[in-house]
Design a protein around this motif. Structure first.
Motif, mmCIF file in Angstrom:
data_model
loop_
_atom_site.group_PDB
_atom_site.id
_atom_site.type_symbol
_atom_site.label_atom_id
_atom_site.label_comp_id
_atom_site.label_asym_id
_atom_site.label_seq_id
_atom_site.Cartn_x
_atom_site.Cartn_y
_atom_site.Cartn_z
ATOM 1 N N LEU A 1 0.794 -1.297 0.123
ATOM 2 C CA LEU A 1 -0.101 -0.110 -0.001
ATOM 3 C C LEU A 1 0.674 1.388 0.093
ATOM 4 C CD1 LEU A 1 -2.798 -1.186 2.373
ATOM 5 C CD2 LEU A 1 -2.796 -0.775 -0.034
ATOM 6 N N GLY A 2 2.133 1.091 0.057
ATOM 7 C CA GLY A 2 3.155 2.159 0.228
ATOM 8 C C GLY A 2 3.415 2.738 1.416
ATOM 9 N N LEU A 3 3.078 1.954 2.541
ATOM 10 C CA LEU A 3 3.541 2.608 3.815
ATOM 11 C C LEU A 3 4.659 1.799 4.199
ATOM 12 C CD1 LEU A 3 -0.057 1.348 5.402
ATOM 13 C CD2 LEU A 3 0.718 3.670 4.728
ATOM 14 N N TYR A 4 5.507 2.729 4.930
ATOM 15 C CA TYR A 4 6.794 2.307 5.546
ATOM 16 C C TYR A 4 6.285 1.380 6.715
ATOM 17 C CZ TYR A 4 11.418 2.620 7.239
ATOM 18 O OH TYR A 4 12.567 2.527 7.828
ATOM 19 N N TRP A 5 7.227 0.241 6.766
ATOM 20 C CA TRP A 5 7.132 -0.612 8.093
ATOM 21 C C TRP A 5 8.456 -0.533 8.710
ATOM 22 C CZ3 TRP A 5 7.879 -6.325 7.805
ATOM 23 C CH2 TRP A 5 7.601 -6.807 9.002
ATOM 24 N N HIS A 6 8.311 -0.197 9.979
ATOM 25 C CA HIS A 6 9.511 -0.230 10.977
ATOM 26 C C HIS A 6 9.841 -1.511 11.342
ATOM 27 C CE1 HIS A 6 10.079 4.136 12.363
ATOM 28 N NE2 HIS A 6 9.353 4.233 11.334
ATOM 29 N N GLY A 7 9.270 -2.422 10.826
ATOM 30 C CA GLY A 7 9.671 -3.863 11.281
ATOM 31 C C GLY A 7 10.749 -4.351 10.173
ATOM 32 N N THR A 8 11.030 -3.486 9.074
ATOM 33 C CA THR A 8 12.105 -4.013 8.146
ATOM 34 C C THR A 8 13.484 -3.640 8.778
ATOM 35 O OG1 THR A 8 12.411 -1.668 7.180
ATOM 36 C CG2 THR A 8 10.781 -3.144 6.283
ATOM 37 N N LEU A 9 14.589 -4.448 8.368
ATOM 38 C CA LEU A 9 15.769 -4.339 8.983
ATOM 39 C C LEU A 9 16.297 -2.937 8.733
ATOM 40 C CD1 LEU A 9 17.352 -7.837 7.593
ATOM 41 C CD2 LEU A 9 16.691 -7.073 9.887
ATOM 42 N N GLU A 10 15.885 -2.011 7.519
ATOM 43 C CA GLU A 10 16.428 -0.834 7.345
ATOM 44 C C GLU A 10 15.862 0.252 8.354
ATOM 45 O OE1 GLU A 10 14.472 -2.441 4.667
ATOM 46 O OE2 GLU A 10 16.491 -3.462 4.433
ATOM 47 N N ALA A 11 14.863 -0.205 9.063
ATOM 48 C CA ALA A 11 14.212 0.975 10.114
ATOM 49 C C ALA A 11 15.014 1.258 11.065
ATOM 50 C CB ALA A 11 13.229 0.128 10.736
ATOM 51 N N PRO A 12 15.297 2.631 11.493
ATOM 52 C CA PRO A 12 16.255 3.076 12.373
ATOM 53 C C PRO A 12 15.907 2.162 13.853
ATOM 54 C CG PRO A 12 14.778 4.688 12.099
ATOM 55 C CD PRO A 12 14.374 3.368 10.927
ATOM 56 N N LEU A 13 14.861 1.976 14.084
ATOM 57 C CA LEU A 13 14.217 1.510 15.417
ATOM 58 C C LEU A 13 13.281 0.199 15.165
ATOM 59 C CD1 LEU A 13 14.088 1.186 18.548
ATOM 60 C CD2 LEU A 13 12.269 2.704 18.469
ATOM 61 N N HIS A 14 13.659 -1.128 15.311
ATOM 62 C CA HIS A 14 13.089 -2.041 14.742
ATOM 63 C C HIS A 14 11.829 -2.153 15.554
ATOM 64 C CE1 HIS A 14 13.057 -5.600 12.225
ATOM 65 N NE2 HIS A 14 12.953 -6.456 13.332
ATOM 66 N N GLU A 15 10.829 -1.609 15.101
ATOM 67 C CA GLU A 15 9.419 -1.516 15.809
ATOM 68 C C GLU A 15 8.337 -1.968 14.932
ATOM 69 O OE1 GLU A 15 6.730 2.042 17.966
ATOM 70 O OE2 GLU A 15 8.210 2.577 16.619
ATOM 71 N N ILE A 16 8.219 -3.527 15.328
ATOM 72 C CA ILE A 16 7.399 -4.373 14.600
ATOM 73 C C ILE A 16 6.180 -3.832 14.334
ATOM 74 C CG2 ILE A 16 6.249 -6.752 14.450
ATOM 75 C CD1 ILE A 16 9.606 -6.581 14.104
ATOM 76 N N PRO A 17 5.335 -3.284 15.310
ATOM 77 C CA PRO A 17 3.788 -3.001 15.059
ATOM 78 C C PRO A 17 3.685 -1.604 14.514
ATOM 79 C CG PRO A 17 4.369 -3.477 17.697
ATOM 80 C CD PRO A 17 5.664 -3.163 16.633
ATOM 81 N N HIS A 18 4.647 -1.049 14.289
ATOM 82 C CA HIS A 18 4.667 0.361 13.647
ATOM 83 C C HIS A 18 4.522 0.622 11.988
ATOM 84 C CE1 HIS A 18 5.383 5.034 14.065
ATOM 85 N NE2 HIS A 18 5.976 4.970 12.885
ATOM 86 N N PHE A 19 3.404 1.310 11.597
ATOM 87 C CA PHE A 19 3.063 1.362 10.020
ATOM 88 C C PHE A 19 2.991 2.992 9.997
ATOM 89 C CE2 PHE A 19 1.897 -2.759 11.138
ATOM 90 C CZ PHE A 19 2.674 -3.557 10.399
ATOM 91 N N GLN A 20 3.486 3.570 9.010
ATOM 92 C CA GLN A 20 3.377 5.022 8.794
ATOM 93 C C GLN A 20 3.287 5.311 7.127
ATOM 94 O OE1 GLN A 20 7.042 6.322 10.908
ATOM 95 N NE2 GLN A 20 7.311 7.569 9.194
ATOM 96 N N LEU A 21 2.984 6.606 6.961
ATOM 97 C CA LEU A 21 2.859 7.035 5.755
ATOM 98 C C LEU A 21 4.491 7.175 5.287
ATOM 99 C CD1 LEU A 21 0.545 10.305 5.679
ATOM 100 C CD2 LEU A 21 0.327 8.113 4.418
#
Length: 134
Positions: A110-130
């Motif tokens: 859907l084009g959302l950024y998922w903080h559960g990816t390894l590239e995320a600055p903080l590995h925050e599995i439940p967090h999805f954002q624009l």
């Protein structure tokens, strides 16, 4: 108490969140929306965890820096939401459970950024954002 209302999301994010939740259910994942917008005071409490308060660090965002604190024309307009999958009515805390990956793929489709990816600055599995560029 942090909001769980889709109406407290940024107008661009509201239809994406609704579609995300529907697509999760279509994939036999039972998503529980646990946070959309949170106040500066709530963000401050989270920021203090693992620093001044007991627990582990859960955020690097101070009040006003979190996508959950965004405002638009003086109204809540969170640019992120947190979701946890349920199994038999209970949250799935095991980050290796396949429902997390299903939710991540749906969000990214859907084009959302998922903080559960390894590239995320903080590995925050439940967090999805624009996406950051939206």
């Amino acid at each position: 108490m942090a909001s769980r209302a889709i109406s407290d999301l940024h107008p661009q994010l509201q239809p994406l969140a609704e579609t995300f939740l529907r697509l999760c259910r279509d994939q036999d994942v039972d998503p529980l929306l646990i946070c959309t917008w949170r106040s500066a005071a709530e963000q401050e409490q989270l920021y203090r965890r693992g620093r001044e308060l007991p627990g582990v660090i859960v955020t690097y965002a101070r009040p006003g820096e979190s996508a959950h604190n965004a405002m638009l024309h003086g109204n809540p307009a969170a640019r992120a939401f947190d979701v946890v999958p349920l199994h038999a009515g209970k949250p799935i805390c095991d980050i290796d459970h396949p429902h997390w990956q299903v939710m991540g793929r749906i969000a990214q489709s859907l084009g959302l950024y998922w903080h559960g990816t390894l590239e995320a600055p903080l590995h925050e599995i439940p967090h999805f954002q624009l996406s950051l560029e939206k």
